[in-house]
Write a protein that holds these residues in place. Structure first.
Motif, PDB file in Angstrom:
ATOM      1  N   CYS A 108       0.806  -1.237   0.000  1.00 32.43           N
ATOM      2  CA  CYS A 108       0.000   0.000   0.000  1.00 32.43           C
ATOM      3  C   CYS A 108       0.832   1.277   0.000  1.00 32.43           C
ATOM      4  CB  CYS A 108      -0.933   0.001   1.215  1.00 32.43           C
ATOM      5  SG  CYS A 108      -2.050  -1.410   1.265  1.00 32.43           S
ATOM      6  N   HIS A 109       2.088   1.175   0.384  1.00 32.69           N
ATOM      7  CA  HIS A 109       2.964   2.352   0.441  1.00 32.69           C
ATOM      8  C   HIS A 109       4.297   1.970  -0.214  1.00 32.69           C
ATOM      9  CE1 HIS A 109       0.234   4.333   3.375  1.00 32.69           C
ATOM     10  NE2 HIS A 109       0.062   3.105   3.814  1.00 32.69           N
ATOM     11  N   GLY A 110       4.250   1.769  -1.524  1.00 26.30           N
ATOM     12  CA  GLY A 110       5.396   1.215  -2.235  1.00 26.30           C
ATOM     13  C   GLY A 110       6.679   2.009  -2.132  1.00 26.30           C
ATOM     14  N   ASN A 111       6.595   3.314  -1.868  1.00 31.17           N
ATOM     15  CA  ASN A 111       7.802   4.138  -1.812  1.00 31.17           C
ATOM     16  C   ASN A 111       8.377   4.257  -0.408  1.00 31.17           C
ATOM     17  OD1 ASN A 111       7.805   4.706  -4.571  1.00 31.17           O
ATOM     18  ND2 ASN A 111       6.360   6.394  -4.306  1.00 31.17           N
ATOM     19  N   ALA A 112       7.673   3.706   0.576  1.00 28.71           N
ATOM     20  CA  ALA A 112       8.153   3.785   1.959  1.00 28.71           C
ATOM     21  C   ALA A 112       9.287   2.788   2.197  1.00 28.71           C
ATOM     22  CB  ALA A 112       7.013   3.515   2.936  1.00 28.71           C
ATOM     23  N   GLU A 113      10.135   3.122   3.152  1.00 30.86           N
ATOM     24  CA  GLU A 113      11.211   2.225   3.561  1.00 30.86           C
ATOM     25  C   GLU A 113      10.786   1.488   4.828  1.00 30.86           C
ATOM     26  OE1 GLU A 113      13.777   1.816   1.699  1.00 30.86           O
ATOM     27  OE2 GLU A 113      13.590   3.551   0.370  1.00 30.86           O
ATOM     28  N   ILE A 114      11.343   0.294   5.032  1.00 31.19           N
ATOM     29  CA  ILE A 114      10.955  -0.532   6.185  1.00 31.19           C
ATOM     30  C   ILE A 114      12.203  -1.013   6.911  1.00 31.19           C
ATOM     31  CG2 ILE A 114       9.731  -2.601   6.940  1.00 31.19           C
ATOM     32  CD1 ILE A 114       8.135  -2.378   4.265  1.00 31.19           C
ATOM     33  N   ILE A 115      12.248  -0.748   8.213  1.00 28.49           N
ATOM     34  CA  ILE A 115      13.345  -1.216   9.055  1.00 28.49           C
ATOM     35  C   ILE A 115      12.772  -2.147  10.117  1.00 28.49           C
ATOM     36  CG2 ILE A 115      15.152  -0.567  10.686  1.00 28.49           C
ATOM     37  CD1 ILE A 115      15.255   2.177   9.348  1.00 28.49           C
ATOM     38  N   VAL A 116      13.289  -3.348  10.185  1.00 27.49           N
ATOM     39  CA  VAL A 116      12.891  -4.292  11.219  1.00 27.49           C
ATOM     40  C   VAL A 116      13.737  -4.037  12.462  1.00 27.49           C
ATOM     41  CG1 VAL A 116      12.898  -6.726  11.905  1.00 27.49           C
ATOM     42  CG2 VAL A 116      12.114  -6.067   9.618  1.00 27.49           C
ATOM     43  N   ILE A 117      13.077  -4.014  13.627  1.00 23.79           N
ATOM     44  CA  ILE A 117      13.784  -3.934  14.903  1.00 23.79           C
ATOM     45  C   ILE A 117      13.350  -5.147  15.703  1.00 23.79           C
ATOM     46  CG2 ILE A 117      14.263  -1.465  15.112  1.00 23.79           C
ATOM     47  CD1 ILE A 117      11.506  -1.136  16.371  1.00 23.79           C
ATOM     48  N   SER A 118      14.274  -6.044  15.993  1.00 26.29           N
ATOM     49  CA  SER A 118      13.859  -7.323  16.550  1.00 26.29           C
ATOM     50  C   SER A 118      14.948  -7.955  17.399  1.00 26.29           C
ATOM     51  CB  SER A 118      13.482  -8.281  15.401  1.00 26.29           C
ATOM     52  OG  SER A 118      13.065  -9.532  15.888  1.00 26.29           O
ATOM     53  N   ALA A 119      14.514  -8.874  18.256  1.00 22.33           N
ATOM     54  CA  ALA A 119      15.463  -9.691  19.016  1.00 22.33           C
ATOM     55  C   ALA A 119      15.760 -10.987  18.268  1.00 22.33           C
ATOM     56  CB  ALA A 119      14.892 -10.006  20.395  1.00 22.33           C
ATOM     57  N   LEU A 120      15.012 -11.253  17.205  1.00 26.46           N
ATOM     58  CA  LEU A 120      15.196 -12.470  16.411  1.00 26.46           C
ATOM     59  C   LEU A 120      16.332 -12.259  15.423  1.00 26.46           C
ATOM     60  CD1 LEU A 120      11.417 -13.159  15.642  1.00 26.46           C
ATOM     61  CD2 LEU A 120      12.829 -14.224  17.427  1.00 26.46           C
ATOM     62  N   GLU A 121      17.335 -13.114  15.474  1.00 26.23           N
ATOM     63  CA  GLU A 121      18.491 -12.910  14.606  1.00 26.23           C
ATOM     64  C   GLU A 121      18.874 -14.136  13.784  1.00 26.23           C
ATOM     65  OE1 GLU A 121      22.405 -12.710  16.657  1.00 26.23           O
ATOM     66  OE2 GLU A 121      21.196 -12.432  18.465  1.00 26.23           O
ATOM     67  N   ASP A 122      17.997 -15.136  13.723  1.00 28.77           N
ATOM     68  CA  ASP A 122      18.307 -16.296  12.892  1.00 28.77           C
ATOM     69  C   ASP A 122      18.157 -15.928  11.415  1.00 28.77           C
ATOM     70  OD1 ASP A 122      15.332 -17.477  12.052  1.00 28.77           O
ATOM     71  OD2 ASP A 122      15.386 -16.382  13.952  1.00 28.77           O
ATOM     72  N   ASP A 123      18.876 -16.637  10.573  1.00 33.38           N
ATOM     73  CA  ASP A 123      18.907 -16.317   9.148  1.00 33.38           C
ATOM     74  C   ASP A 123      17.519 -16.348   8.515  1.00 33.38           C
ATOM     75  OD1 ASP A 123      21.589 -16.123   9.476  1.00 33.38           O
ATOM     76  OD2 ASP A 123      22.138 -17.856   8.254  1.00 33.38           O
ATOM     77  N   ALA A 124      16.684 -17.287   8.939  1.00 33.17           N
ATOM     78  CA  ALA A 124      15.369 -17.432   8.312  1.00 33.17           C
ATOM     79  C   ALA A 124      14.528 -16.171   8.468  1.00 33.17           C
ATOM     80  CB  ALA A 124      14.631 -18.638   8.916  1.00 33.17           C
ATOM     81  N   HIS A 125      14.488 -15.608   9.684  1.00 33.40           N
ATOM     82  CA  HIS A 125      13.697 -14.391   9.906  1.00 33.40           C
ATOM     83  C   HIS A 125      14.308 -13.190   9.186  1.00 33.40           C
ATOM     84  CE1 HIS A 125      11.885 -16.665  13.297  1.00 33.40           C
ATOM     85  NE2 HIS A 125      10.829 -15.941  12.988  1.00 33.40           N
ATOM     86  N   VAL A 126      15.629 -13.087   9.231  1.00 39.78           N
ATOM     87  CA  VAL A 126      16.305 -11.954   8.590  1.00 39.78           C
ATOM     88  C   VAL A 126      16.076 -11.968   7.082  1.00 39.78           C
ATOM     89  CG1 VAL A 126      18.530 -10.857   8.152  1.00 39.78           C
ATOM     90  CG2 VAL A 126      18.067 -11.859  10.392  1.00 39.78           C
ATOM     91  N   LEU A 127      16.305 -13.109   6.459  1.00 41.40           N
ATOM     92  CA  LEU A 127      16.159 -13.205   5.008  1.00 41.40           C
ATOM     93  C   LEU A 127      14.703 -13.029   4.577  1.00 41.40           C
ATOM     94  CD1 LEU A 127      18.637 -16.134   4.281  1.00 41.40           C
ATOM     95  CD2 LEU A 127      18.991 -13.703   3.887  1.00 41.40           C
TER      96      LEU A 127
END
Length: 264
Positions: A118-137
């Motif tokens: 819905c907001h194709g030009n917006a940027e997205i930053i994840v802030i998380s305690a999860l650091e496994d490759d599956a969630h990151v990728l």
């Protein structure tokens, strides 16, 4: 006894004298304020608009305080769940979404996908305690341009916001190092075939080709805009179009694919 001189944070000419060891007296100067060029996105008169969604009240307050202390950033709204986050996405204009993955009523992936749709030009930053490759990728596959770990040192949430709106990407260094290690130990043939290939008849417009060549040279959106006589925001629109045509989610993927398929 150690000899200290205290300075006022607002006094640029002041200096701090470090604790003296016997026989030495080496002064340490206060760091100079960083320059922020007026051609970059994120100015006091036109701040970057941010939405923050995290159900960890303490962490949300820490991030909010840092963002509010930077006049180049305007915190438009906060939420603590997917339900409330959807309301923010529907009612607020924003440039950057900062979202936790593990929320009380589901996974933040839903909000990432909705924001990208819905907001194709917006940027997205994840802030998380999860650091496994599956969630990151997975976050990057959905279109995130940043991934910051909550328990990491040496990172600035405000700087992260300013990086992504100016064409960069942000990732906690230890995550970046691990992903690079994974890439370096992956067979070359697999690296080239892992990503989805664009349709054979995919073509870029002359302007998109120009933009992508500048991206390949390491230029950020504002620099590309200055070279081409367009705004940084228009550059980002072209980049989003390139992503869609090439079926990629990052500048590095776009450049790599375009080079190997002869598009640039």
């Amino acid at each position: 006894m150690a000899d200290h001189t205290l300075i006022s944070p607002g006094d640029p000419a002041a200096a701090v004298t470090a604790p003296r060891r016997q026989g030495t007296a080496t002064p340490v100067c206060a760091p100079a304020a960083r320059l922020w060029p007026d051609f970059l996105t994120g100015q006091e008169k036109s701040p970057v608009r941010v939405l923050l969604i995290d159900d960890d009240e303490y962490m949300r307050r820490v991030i909010a305080q840092e963002l509010l202390s930077d006049l180049r950033i305007q915190l438009e709204g906060q939420a603590d769940s997917i339900r409330e986050g959807r309301k923010l996405l529907a009612t607020h204009a924003f440039d950057v979404l900062m979202v936790d993955l593990r929320l009380s009523d589901g996974m933040g992936f839903e909000l990432i996908a909705e924001a990208r749709r819905c907001h194709g030009n917006a940027e997205i930053i994840v802030i998380s305690a999860l650091e496994d490759d599956a969630h990151v990728l997975r976050a990057f596959e959905l279109g995130a341009t940043g991934y910051l770990l909550k328990n990491a040192w040496l990172q600035s949430f405000a700087d992260a916001v300013l990086h992504v709106v100016n064409g960069g990407a942000v990732i906690t260094p230890r995550l970046a190092r691990r992903l690079l290690h994974r890439l370096n130990h992956q067979p070359r043939e697999q690296q080239l075939t892992d990503g989805a290939s664009p349709p054979r008849d995919t073509t870029l417009t002359p302007r998109e080709s120009q933009v992508l060549r500048h991206v390949a040279s390491g230029c950020v959106s504002a620099e590309i805009g200055a070279k081409l006589g367009i705004t940084g925001q228009t550059v980002n629109v072209h980049i989003k179009s390139i992503y869609k045509k090439l079926q990629v989610h990052s500048r590095a993927q776009a450049v790599n694919l375009a080079v190997h398929t002869g598009l640039i």
